[in-house]
Design a protein around this motif. Structure first.
Motif, PDB file in Angstrom:
ATOM      1  N   LYS A 177      -5.529 -12.975  -2.107  1.00  0.00           N
ATOM      2  CA  LYS A 177      -5.947 -14.069  -2.975  1.00  0.00           C
ATOM      3  C   LYS A 177      -6.966 -13.621  -4.019  1.00  0.00           C
ATOM      4  CE  LYS A 177      -5.885 -18.660  -3.650  1.00  0.00           C
ATOM      5  NZ  LYS A 177      -6.545 -19.563  -2.686  1.00  0.00           N
ATOM      6  N   PHE A 178      -7.888 -12.753  -3.630  1.00  0.00           N
ATOM      7  CA  PHE A 178      -9.005 -12.439  -4.516  1.00  0.00           C
ATOM      8  C   PHE A 178      -9.199 -10.949  -4.785  1.00  0.00           C
ATOM      9  CE2 PHE A 178     -10.204 -16.280  -2.031  1.00  0.00           C
ATOM     10  CZ  PHE A 178     -10.215 -17.203  -3.068  1.00  0.00           C
ATOM     11  N   GLY A 179      -8.437 -10.095  -4.130  1.00  0.00           N
ATOM     12  CA  GLY A 179      -8.661  -8.659  -4.244  1.00  0.00           C
ATOM     13  C   GLY A 179      -7.487  -7.917  -4.843  1.00  0.00           C
ATOM     14  N   ALA A 180      -7.076  -6.848  -4.185  1.00  0.00           N
ATOM     15  CA  ALA A 180      -6.050  -5.956  -4.721  1.00  0.00           C
ATOM     16  C   ALA A 180      -4.679  -6.606  -4.811  1.00  0.00           C
ATOM     17  CB  ALA A 180      -5.954  -4.695  -3.858  1.00  0.00           C
ATOM     18  N   GLY A 181      -4.459  -7.699  -4.074  1.00  0.00           N
ATOM     19  CA  GLY A 181      -3.148  -8.333  -4.071  1.00  0.00           C
ATOM     20  C   GLY A 181      -2.934  -9.386  -5.140  1.00  0.00           C
ATOM     21  N   LYS A 182      -3.935  -9.637  -5.967  1.00  0.00           N
ATOM     22  CA  LYS A 182      -3.766 -10.658  -7.007  1.00  0.00           C
ATOM     23  C   LYS A 182      -2.589 -10.311  -7.901  1.00  0.00           C
ATOM     24  CE  LYS A 182      -7.237 -12.559  -9.072  1.00  0.00           C
ATOM     25  NZ  LYS A 182      -8.498 -12.823  -9.835  1.00  0.00           N
ATOM     26  N   GLY A 183      -1.729 -11.298  -8.135  1.00  0.00           N
ATOM     27  CA  GLY A 183      -0.548 -11.078  -8.965  1.00  0.00           C
ATOM     28  C   GLY A 183       0.695 -10.727  -8.177  1.00  0.00           C
ATOM     29  N   HIS A 184       0.553 -10.512  -6.874  1.00  0.00           N
ATOM     30  CA  HIS A 184       1.700 -10.199  -6.017  1.00  0.00           C
ATOM     31  C   HIS A 184       2.046 -11.408  -5.151  1.00  0.00           C
ATOM     32  CE1 HIS A 184       1.896  -5.804  -6.758  1.00  0.00           C
ATOM     33  NE2 HIS A 184       0.594  -5.920  -6.934  1.00  0.00           N
ATOM     34  N   GLU A 185       3.338 -11.602  -4.894  1.00  0.00           N
ATOM     35  CA  GLU A 185       3.786 -12.678  -4.013  1.00  0.00           C
ATOM     36  C   GLU A 185       4.090 -12.181  -2.609  1.00  0.00           C
ATOM     37  OE1 GLU A 185       7.096 -14.685  -5.686  1.00  0.00           O
ATOM     38  OE2 GLU A 185       6.042 -15.301  -7.513  1.00  0.00           O
ATOM     39  N   ASP A 186       4.424 -10.897  -2.494  1.00  0.00           N
ATOM     40  CA  ASP A 186       4.835 -10.321  -1.209  1.00  0.00           C
ATOM     41  C   ASP A 186       3.994  -9.085  -0.943  1.00  0.00           C
ATOM     42  OD1 ASP A 186       7.267 -12.081  -0.821  1.00  0.00           O
ATOM     43  OD2 ASP A 186       7.754 -11.127  -2.733  1.00  0.00           O
ATOM     44  N   VAL A 187       3.078  -9.202   0.001  1.00  0.00           N
ATOM     45  CA  VAL A 187       2.085  -8.155   0.258  1.00  0.00           C
ATOM     46  C   VAL A 187       1.980  -7.905   1.752  1.00  0.00           C
ATOM     47  CG1 VAL A 187      -0.367  -7.576   0.114  1.00  0.00           C
ATOM     48  CG2 VAL A 187       0.737  -8.733  -1.796  1.00  0.00           C
ATOM     49  N   ILE A 188       1.904  -6.649   2.119  1.00  0.00           N
ATOM     50  CA  ILE A 188       1.589  -6.264   3.490  1.00  0.00           C
ATOM     51  C   ILE A 188       0.245  -5.548   3.466  1.00  0.00           C
ATOM     52  CG2 ILE A 188       2.276  -4.951   5.534  1.00  0.00           C
ATOM     53  CD1 ILE A 188       4.187  -7.224   4.848  1.00  0.00           C
ATOM     54  N   CYS A 189      -0.671  -5.994   4.299  1.00  0.00           N
ATOM     55  CA  CYS A 189      -1.987  -5.369   4.381  1.00  0.00           C
ATOM     56  C   CYS A 189      -2.135  -4.656   5.718  1.00  0.00           C
ATOM     57  CB  CYS A 189      -3.093  -6.409   4.248  1.00  0.00           C
ATOM     58  SG  CYS A 189      -3.120  -7.274   2.680  1.00  0.00           S
ATOM     59  N   ILE A 190      -2.729  -3.474   5.690  1.00  0.00           N
ATOM     60  CA  ILE A 190      -3.111  -2.822   6.933  1.00  0.00           C
ATOM     61  C   ILE A 190      -4.584  -2.444   6.839  1.00  0.00           C
ATOM     62  CG2 ILE A 190      -0.788  -1.931   7.393  1.00  0.00           C
ATOM     63  CD1 ILE A 190      -1.926   0.888   6.701  1.00  0.00           C
ATOM     64  N   THR A 191      -5.266  -2.510   7.965  1.00  0.00           N
ATOM     65  CA  THR A 191      -6.666  -2.111   8.021  1.00  0.00           C
ATOM     66  C   THR A 191      -6.774  -0.890   8.918  1.00  0.00           C
ATOM     67  OG1 THR A 191      -7.026  -3.684   9.833  1.00  0.00           O
ATOM     68  CG2 THR A 191      -7.555  -4.428   7.603  1.00  0.00           C
ATOM     69  N   LEU A 192      -7.238   0.213   8.330  1.00  0.00           N
ATOM     70  CA  LEU A 192      -7.439   1.447   9.082  1.00  0.00           C
ATOM     71  C   LEU A 192      -8.917   1.535   9.447  1.00  0.00           C
ATOM     72  CD1 LEU A 192      -5.306   3.930   6.922  1.00  0.00           C
ATOM     73  CD2 LEU A 192      -4.647   2.795   9.050  1.00  0.00           C
TER      74      LEU A 192
END
Length: 313
Positions: free
Chosen positions: A115-130
């Motif tokens: 919503k507010f970070g690196a994914g702005k402008g994308h509709e389909d996002v997968i996030c992983i936390t290392l």
């Protein structure tokens, strides 16, 4: 809805923050994480009351590590706090008299980045936390996908090596045993033990012993070109990128966002992850490639995401 509070429950501290509709944090408060489950609930309430002073708060979102039910109310299982079917929503609401939404912490961080970070402008996002382990979140069609029972996105416990390393979850060969901060330390210690002559910088940053190697030492040594430290990051990245390639086959996102403490090293780890992703992506020479992006919100992603999910009710 106006201002909401996000709460991020960590192993040593509980952070709460007042967040506006643009994802900006207006005020924060941190309290130590108690050792008992009931103590944690009291500490959450204390942090919320403290940080909300002077603000008109509409709702509270709590990011909790563990399985959260589909009603976003009960923590079914938490690995680091002895919560088993813990009615967290009801108990906190009784203490603070505000509506509460409970969300898995990795889901909350994923939503914050989308919503507010690196994914702005994308509709389909997968996030992983290392981080110490490996978590994740799925946003498809602009919606956070929790699954039927609320526990989707537990990527760290996909089994990538049959009968592999024992995981804290009780299974063997889980992805987080090969791509996480804990795995990075294991790689470095194994390599330093086998070839100490290639780990002179790394060993000098700790107490001089293999067992004294910690994550911060590996990062610092890699930036100075220590062969063992650099190779350890490459090994982690090989596993991380291969896992992303598998997730691309499942979800076909336009972007992967990589967060967590390990990702703080930037291109030192992200470039080899991208290389491994391209190497293992099935049909990669013929199909579009998802971007592999660094998270932007850092440690605030979970707090911001939880607050925004509370805003949506």
């Amino acid at each position: 809805m106006g201002l909401t509070i996000g709460v991020d429950i960590g192993g040593t501290k509980i952070a709460a923050g007042v967040v506006d509709e643009e994802g900006s944090i207006l005020a924060t408060c941190k309290v130590p994480t108690p050792e008992t489950p009931e103590g944690v609930i009291d500490a959450i309430a204390e942090a919320v009351r403290t940080v909300s002073s002077g603000y008109d708060i509409e709702a509270v979102g709590i990011g909790a590590a563990g399985y959260v039910d589909d009603k976003r109310a009960t923590v079914l299982f938490a690995p680091n706090i002895n919560w088993r079917h813990e009615a967290l929503k009801d108990k906190v609401e009784q203490r603070i008299s505000l509506p509460v939404v409970v969300e898995n912490d990795a889901n909350a961080a994923a939503w914050g980045e989308y919503k507010f970070g690196a994914g702005k402008g994308h509709e389909d996002v997968i996030c992983i936390t290392l981080g110490t382990g490996l978590g994740g979140g799925v946003i498809i069609g602009n919606k956070l996908r929790r699954g039927r029972f609320g526990v989707a996105g537990e990527f760290g416990h996909i089994r990538v090596v049959p009968d592999g390393l024992l995981c804290g979850c009780g299974s063997q060969g889980c992805w987080e045993q090969y791509a996480s901060g804990r795995a990075l330390v294991r790689y470095a210690r194994q390599r330093a033990n086998a070839t100490p002559e290639n780990a002179e910088i790394l060993l000098s940053l700790g107490d001089g012993t293999v067992d004294g190697i910690e994550g911060k030492h590996i990062s610092a040594a890699a930036r100075r070109g220590d062969p063992v430290a650099v190779d350890s990051f490459r090994e982690l990245a090989r596993w991380a990128g291969a896992g992303l390639a598998d997730l691309a086959s499942l979800f076909d996102p336009s972007a992967f966002i990589v967060g967590g403490g390990v990702s703080d090293e930037g291109d030192l780890v992200l470039d080899p992850i991208r290389k491994s992703f391209r190497r293992w992506l099935v049909g990669g020479q013929w199909r579009p490639h998802a971007q592999v992006l660094a998270a932007r919100l850092g440690g605030e992603a979970g707090l911001v995401g939880a607050a925004d999910l509370a805003r949506q009710g």
